[in-house]
Design a protein around this motif. Structure first.
Motif, PDB file in Angstrom:
ATOM      1  N   ALA A  58       0.848  -1.200   0.000  1.00  0.00           N
ATOM      2  CA  ALA A  58       0.000   0.000   0.000  1.00  0.00           C
ATOM      3  C   ALA A  58       0.881   1.246   0.000  1.00  0.00           C
ATOM      4  O   ALA A  58       0.665   2.185  -0.779  1.00  0.00           O
ATOM      5  CB  ALA A  58      -0.925  -0.004   1.214  1.00  0.00           C
ATOM      6  N   GLY A  88       3.027   1.532  -3.305  1.00  0.00           N
ATOM      7  CA  GLY A  88       2.224   1.953  -4.458  1.00  0.00           C
ATOM      8  C   GLY A  88       2.075   3.467  -4.509  1.00  0.00           C
ATOM      9  O   GLY A  88       2.229   4.088  -5.564  1.00  0.00           O
ATOM     10  N   VAL A  89       1.779   4.070  -3.367  1.00  0.00           N
ATOM     11  CA  VAL A  89       1.617   5.529  -3.341  1.00  0.00           C
ATOM     12  C   VAL A  89       2.969   6.212  -3.576  1.00  0.00           C
ATOM     13  O   VAL A  89       3.050   7.242  -4.245  1.00  0.00           O
ATOM     14  CB  VAL A  89       0.980   5.988  -2.013  1.00  0.00           C
ATOM     15  CG1 VAL A  89       0.929   7.505  -1.932  1.00  0.00           C
ATOM     16  CG2 VAL A  89      -0.426   5.412  -1.879  1.00  0.00           C
ATOM     17  N   LEU A 127       1.788   6.521   5.027  1.00  0.00           N
ATOM     18  CA  LEU A 127       1.482   5.096   4.830  1.00  0.00           C
ATOM     19  C   LEU A 127       2.705   4.229   5.106  1.00  0.00           C
ATOM     20  O   LEU A 127       2.582   3.115   5.627  1.00  0.00           O
ATOM     21  CB  LEU A 127       0.977   4.860   3.404  1.00  0.00           C
ATOM     22  CG  LEU A 127      -0.467   5.309   3.154  1.00  0.00           C
ATOM     23  CD1 LEU A 127      -0.714   5.524   1.657  1.00  0.00           C
ATOM     24  CD2 LEU A 127      -1.461   4.290   3.706  1.00  0.00           C
ATOM     25  N   LEU A 176      -4.044  10.958  -8.718  1.00  0.00           N
ATOM     26  CA  LEU A 176      -4.004   9.574  -9.164  1.00  0.00           C
ATOM     27  C   LEU A 176      -4.937   9.275 -10.316  1.00  0.00           C
ATOM     28  O   LEU A 176      -5.638   8.275 -10.320  1.00  0.00           O
ATOM     29  CB  LEU A 176      -4.328   8.647  -7.986  1.00  0.00           C
ATOM     30  CG  LEU A 176      -3.275   8.629  -6.902  1.00  0.00           C
ATOM     31  CD1 LEU A 176      -3.811   7.997  -5.648  1.00  0.00           C
ATOM     32  CD2 LEU A 176      -2.059   7.864  -7.374  1.00  0.00           C
ATOM     33  N   ILE A 188      -5.976   5.525   2.733  1.00  0.00           N
ATOM     34  CA  ILE A 188      -6.276   4.144   2.332  1.00  0.00           C
ATOM     35  C   ILE A 188      -6.800   4.135   0.891  1.00  0.00           C
ATOM     36  O   ILE A 188      -6.436   3.285   0.077  1.00  0.00           O
ATOM     37  CB  ILE A 188      -7.296   3.498   3.297  1.00  0.00           C
ATOM     38  CG1 ILE A 188      -6.655   3.286   4.674  1.00  0.00           C
ATOM     39  CG2 ILE A 188      -7.807   2.174   2.750  1.00  0.00           C
ATOM     40  CD1 ILE A 188      -7.636   2.873   5.759  1.00  0.00           C
ATOM     41  N   LEU A 189      -7.640   5.116   0.578  1.00  0.00           N
ATOM     42  CA  LEU A 189      -8.153   5.180  -0.796  1.00  0.00           C
ATOM     43  C   LEU A 189      -7.026   5.502  -1.784  1.00  0.00           C
ATOM     44  O   LEU A 189      -6.940   4.896  -2.857  1.00  0.00           O
ATOM     45  CB  LEU A 189      -9.281   6.212  -0.898  1.00  0.00           C
ATOM     46  CG  LEU A 189      -9.923   6.325  -2.285  1.00  0.00           C
ATOM     47  CD1 LEU A 189     -10.488   4.977  -2.747  1.00  0.00           C
ATOM     48  CD2 LEU A 189     -11.024   7.376  -2.306  1.00  0.00           C
ATOM     49  N   TYR A 190      -6.133   6.416  -1.420  1.00  0.00           N
ATOM     50  CA  TYR A 190      -4.976   6.692  -2.278  1.00  0.00           C
ATOM     51  C   TYR A 190      -4.181   5.406  -2.501  1.00  0.00           C
ATOM     52  O   TYR A 190      -3.716   5.127  -3.603  1.00  0.00           O
ATOM     53  CB  TYR A 190      -4.027   7.704  -1.638  1.00  0.00           C
ATOM     54  CG  TYR A 190      -4.462   9.153  -1.663  1.00  0.00           C
ATOM     55  CD1 TYR A 190      -5.562   9.568  -2.395  1.00  0.00           C
ATOM     56  CD2 TYR A 190      -3.748  10.112  -0.949  1.00  0.00           C
ATOM     57  CE1 TYR A 190      -5.932  10.911  -2.400  1.00  0.00           C
ATOM     58  CE2 TYR A 190      -4.113  11.447  -0.961  1.00  0.00           C
ATOM     59  CZ  TYR A 190      -5.205  11.839  -1.684  1.00  0.00           C
ATOM     60  OH  TYR A 190      -5.559  13.149  -1.703  1.00  0.00           O
ATOM     61  N   ALA A 191      -3.989   4.667  -1.417  1.00  0.00           N
ATOM     62  CA  ALA A 191      -3.171   3.449  -1.516  1.00  0.00           C
ATOM     63  C   ALA A 191      -3.800   2.482  -2.508  1.00  0.00           C
ATOM     64  O   ALA A 191      -3.116   1.940  -3.387  1.00  0.00           O
ATOM     65  CB  ALA A 191      -3.029   2.790  -0.144  1.00  0.00           C
ATOM     66  N   ARG A 224      -5.908   3.207  -4.936  1.00  0.00           N
ATOM     67  CA  ARG A 224      -5.916   3.747  -6.309  1.00  0.00           C
ATOM     68  C   ARG A 224      -4.515   3.733  -6.929  1.00  0.00           C
ATOM     69  O   ARG A 224      -4.358   3.485  -8.125  1.00  0.00           O
ATOM     70  CB  ARG A 224      -6.494   5.158  -6.328  1.00  0.00           C
ATOM     71  CG  ARG A 224      -7.982   5.163  -5.962  1.00  0.00           C
ATOM     72  CD  ARG A 224      -8.649   6.450  -6.370  1.00  0.00           C
ATOM     73  NE  ARG A 224      -8.734   6.553  -7.810  1.00  0.00           N
ATOM     74  CZ  ARG A 224      -9.015   7.667  -8.464  1.00  0.00           C
ATOM     75  NH1 ARG A 224      -9.217   8.785  -7.808  1.00  0.00           N
ATOM     76  NH2 ARG A 224      -9.089   7.670  -9.772  1.00  0.00           N
ATOM     77  N   ALA A 225      -3.510   3.991  -6.133  1.00  0.00           N
ATOM     78  CA  ALA A 225      -2.137   3.944  -6.657  1.00  0.00           C
ATOM     79  C   ALA A 225      -1.797   2.525  -7.095  1.00  0.00           C
ATOM     80  O   ALA A 225      -1.218   2.298  -8.164  1.00  0.00           O
ATOM     81  CB  ALA A 225      -1.149   4.440  -5.600  1.00  0.00           C
TER      82      ALA A 225
END
Ligand SMILES: Cc1cc2nc3c(=O)[nH]c(=O)nc-3n(C[C@H](O)[C@H](O)[C@H](O)COP(=O)(O)OP(=O)(O)OC[C@H]3O[C@@H](n4cnc5c(N)ncnc54)[C@H](O)[C@@H]3O)c2cc1C
Lengths: 324, 384
Positions: free
Chosen positions: A234, A237-238, A257, A322, B287-290, B292-293
């Motif tokens: 997680a 990815g960001v 994160l 994104l 969490i939503l960014y995570a 979507r990424a």
């Protein structure tokens, strides 16, 4: 751009350096390998490769100072040490009132080896602007080194009314750019450390026998490790997205994160490593110490998350990040 | 701007074209019903949007030409679905069946069959469904018992499926049947493509807890299915099912991410001051960014032609986590609406909150995803 075969070679040489050296010796090895040149040519490759490996190997270097200076746009970013913001903060570590410079931040182990130190100060006169200056290392008061992670040697640094020199002749970019780059670097280091913790726990799960079978056969153990991997991916990815689509919001989210994900990973891995992982001779604790301290640099998971929520609740708008 | 076959549509020009079309056709594309609507209304809306999109060409991009598409990268489909859900034109759930089932047909049906039927799915002429689960077979798909027996002039299918989404609307079904012995487990399964109006099929809609009764029980009583409706090879239906799963976790999840983004926008606009703490809002957005990424990277991997595998289970865990986090936040911030409200907007929040509870159940439960991650990514060996 460092790509393909060159990237592989670059990564292999940095890997060897981080496996063999730490501290001043690693700095010397990085100079020899041309890491600073790489930083000038391909920021993404230089930062992501070194910091992930540094985290993985649990070693230290002065690269974070260089990254901050590069983020500010300095031409020779490795020249000075750098004062980092205080624990959990990403605000400039100094304030300038008239000609009075007040410093309050953190320094890393490399500070001892420096003569001059770069300090970014808020200028309360002009709202929101910052000024980069250098000060003599000897003018700063450095607190005792120790604490949770003595190997990282983070110490409190302060100074009141100390002489400074504005950085002349160089167009310095703003503090937000430096913060974003530093957040991404530390996020890579956190993720590197978390991946090693997971690897230690995974090996242990495959080899430790209880009730006649490897503990990795127990679903409770398997799910903990799966949970750790999800937390790591997680964050990663960001972080990748923050390189693809540079934005301060994504850099901050990646850092938050990564901090939270590394803690989640540590919690699950420590439980799986159990008794052996609680000993000082097992490497786990060194990674755990490291991630707890790294989480505090350039904003913690907690402070960055709170800040994001505060801004969203105030604006009532969700930035369209994104996109494809 | 009409899209033409000869173009090699790149994402940027596609995006501009789709956005322009959506602006221009806003009225024509808007749902006829206010709010969430009934499932009948949602299905009618989906059919309308697909038809208009097919006629304008946009729905055909990203699909191969041999099934009525205009070619181009699947990333174009990811963008179209994102744009449609972000504007509340379609519900991501009903829209997702196309993304899951069309690739299966393209990969496994005889080419003539795919060529004649996939365009009907893309154009919105037909709805299709996926008959995997049975009363005795949920997570352990390899235990399924719905039997297909070989006769001289085709298969005969008898058994029961359950929780088949949209079966009551569907013209066709991708059905998993048992063709080997029960002990053959995953080695004795065959995938068939069935006409839902075949004699011997009874569809009994079930009520769901969120009030949108999307799934049904389906009974198969000696249903005749021609051999040419076999998908892939006989007794190799497992690979059809496994091949389909990564699709369930790619394009349609990207659409879900766009929908969740939209929901959070609505929530931020509607939430009373002081109802939510900054920390909880910040964490849900991260969490939503995570998700979507992660999903964004998956779209690009798929576009590059990389095979998708067990790593998409991470995407699935993240989307389910994000969906439940977004609606937990909504239920906290809009407690009055979700708990007591009876107007359309409140009923919609309530229904969508309740539906989000299924995110860790369907498409492989949260536990099954973690099992996959442990075995196939972390290499922890078999769990037995
Ligand atoms: C809204 C919705 C739509 C659906 N649409 C469709 C559809 O269109 N077509 C279709 O075929 N099916 C559909 N399903 C069914 C869905 O695929 C199943 O519900 C799902 O596979 C789980 O099966 P189950 O409900 O029988 O639960 P079970 O398999 O009985 O599991 C019960 C619990 O035990 C856990 N469990 C089971 N096995 C293990 C294991 N090995 N390790 C750890 N935990 C385990 C599960 O995670 C779960 O928490 C739908 C379901 C829902 C809720």
């Amino acid at each position: 751009m460092i790509e393909g075969h060159d990237l592989e070679l670059f990564e292999r040489s940095i890997r060897q350096a981080t496996e063999r050296h730490t501290g001043a010796a690693l700095d010397a090895a990085l100079i020899e390998l041309g890491w600073q040149d790489a930083l000038a040519v391909d920021r993404r490759a230089a930062v992501s490769v070194l910091f992930a490996l540094q985290g993985s190997a649990n070693v230290t270097s002065s690269a974070l100072a260089t990254v901050v200076a590069a983020g500010l746009g300095l031409e020779s970013p490795a020249e000075h040490g750098v004062i980092l913001p205080g624990l959990g903060s990403w605000a400039p570590p100094a304030e300038l009132a008239g000609d009075q410079l007040t410093v309050g931040g953190l320094g890393a182990a490399d500070l001892d080896r420096r003569e001059t130190v770069l300090v970014v100060a808020k200028d309360p006169g002009a709202s929101g602007t910052t000024l980069a200056v250098t000060v003599e290392r000897s003018a700063l008061a450095v607190g005792p080194v120790g604490g949770l992670d003595p190997a990282l040697a983070i110490a409190e640094v302060s100074g009141n009314g100390i002489p400074f020199r504005p950085i002349a002749g160089e167009a310095t970019r703003g503090w937000p750019e430096a913060v974003a780059l530093a957040q991404m670097a530390v996020a890579h280091e956190l993720i590197g450390a978390a991946r090693t913790m997971l690897e230690l726990a995974r090996d242990h799960a495959n080899n430790r026998i209880q009730f006649g079978q490897p503990i990795g056969k127990f679903q409770a153990v398997r799910h903990r490790l799966a949970e750790a991997l999800v937390a790591i991916e997680a964050a990663d990815g960001v972080l990748d997205a923050a390189w693809d689509i540079p934005s301060p919001e994504l850099a901050a989210a990646a850092k938050a994160l990564a901090g939270r994900g590394a803690r989640t990973t540590a919690r699950h891995c420590q439980q799986v490593l159990a008794g052996i992982g609680f000993t000082a001779e097992h490497p786990f604790h060194r990674y755990f110490r490291r991630i707890l301290v790294l989480d505090q640099l350039f904003g913690s998971a907690r402070s960055l998350t709170d800040d994001l929520g505060t801004r969203l609740l105030a604006s009532r708008q969700l930035p369209a990040l994104l996109t494809l | 701007m009409a899209s033409s076959r000869d173009d090699v549509m790149e994402l940027d020009s596609f995006r501009k074209g789709v956005d322009h079309w959506l602006d221009e056709q806003e009225d024509a594309l808007a749902p006829d019903h206010p709010g969430l609507g009934t499932l009948d209304q949602q299905m009618a809306q989906l059919a309308k949007v697909k038809r208009l999109g097919y006629e304008a060409g946009w729905v055909r991009w990203g699909w191969p030409e041999r099934v009525g598409g205009l070619g181009g990268s699947p990333i174009l489909r990811a963008y179209l679905g994102e744009a449609l859900t972000a504007r509340d034109v379609v519900e991501p759930g009903v829209y997702s069946m196309t993304e899951v089932l069309a690739p299966t047909m393209i990969g496994f049906a005889r080419p003539e069959l795919a060529a004649s039927l996939v365009p009907r799915l893309l154009r919105g002429d037909e709805t299709w469904c996926q008959g995997f689960s049975e009363p005795g077979t949920g997570s352990n798909l390899a235990s399924l018992t719905c039997r297909a027996t070989r006769t001289d002039d085709g298969w005969r299918v008898s058994g029961q499926k359950v929780w088949t989404s949209y079966a009551q609307y569907a013209a066709r079904c991708v059905l998993l049947t048992r063709t080997g012995s029960q002990e053959s487990a995953h080695r004795g399964i065959t995938a068939l493509f069935i006409d839902m109006d075949s004699p011997g099929i009874t569809v009994r809609p079930l009520q769901t807890m969120h009030g949108v009764d999307e799934f049904s029980e389906v009974f198969y009583d000696d249903v005749a299915v021609p051999f040419e409706r076999t998908l892939g090879e006989v007794d190799k239906g497992w690979s059809v099912a496994m091949d389909l799963l990564p699709y369930e976790r790619s394009t349609s999840l990207w659409h879900k991410g766009a929908y969740l983004h939209r929901k959070l926008e609505h929530l931020l606009a509607a939430v009373p001051a002081g109802a939510l703490s900054p920390a909880e809002v910040g964490e849900v957005v991260q969490i939503l960014y995570a998700f979507r990424a992660r999903s964004r990277a998956t779209q690009y991997r798929m576009a590059a032609g990389d095979p998708l595998g067990p790593e998409t289970s991470v995407d699935k865990v993240l989307v389910a986590t994000a969906e439940q986090a977004v609606f937990d936040l909504a239920a906290a911030g809009l407690a009055g609406e979700v708990v007591l409200g009876d107007d359309g907007a409140s009923r919609r929040w309530r229904s969508e909150f309740l539906y989000s509870r299924a995110a860790t159940i369907y498409g492989g439960s949260a536990e099954i995803q973690r099992n996959i991650i442990a075995r196939r990514i972390l290499d922890l060996g078999d769990d037995r």
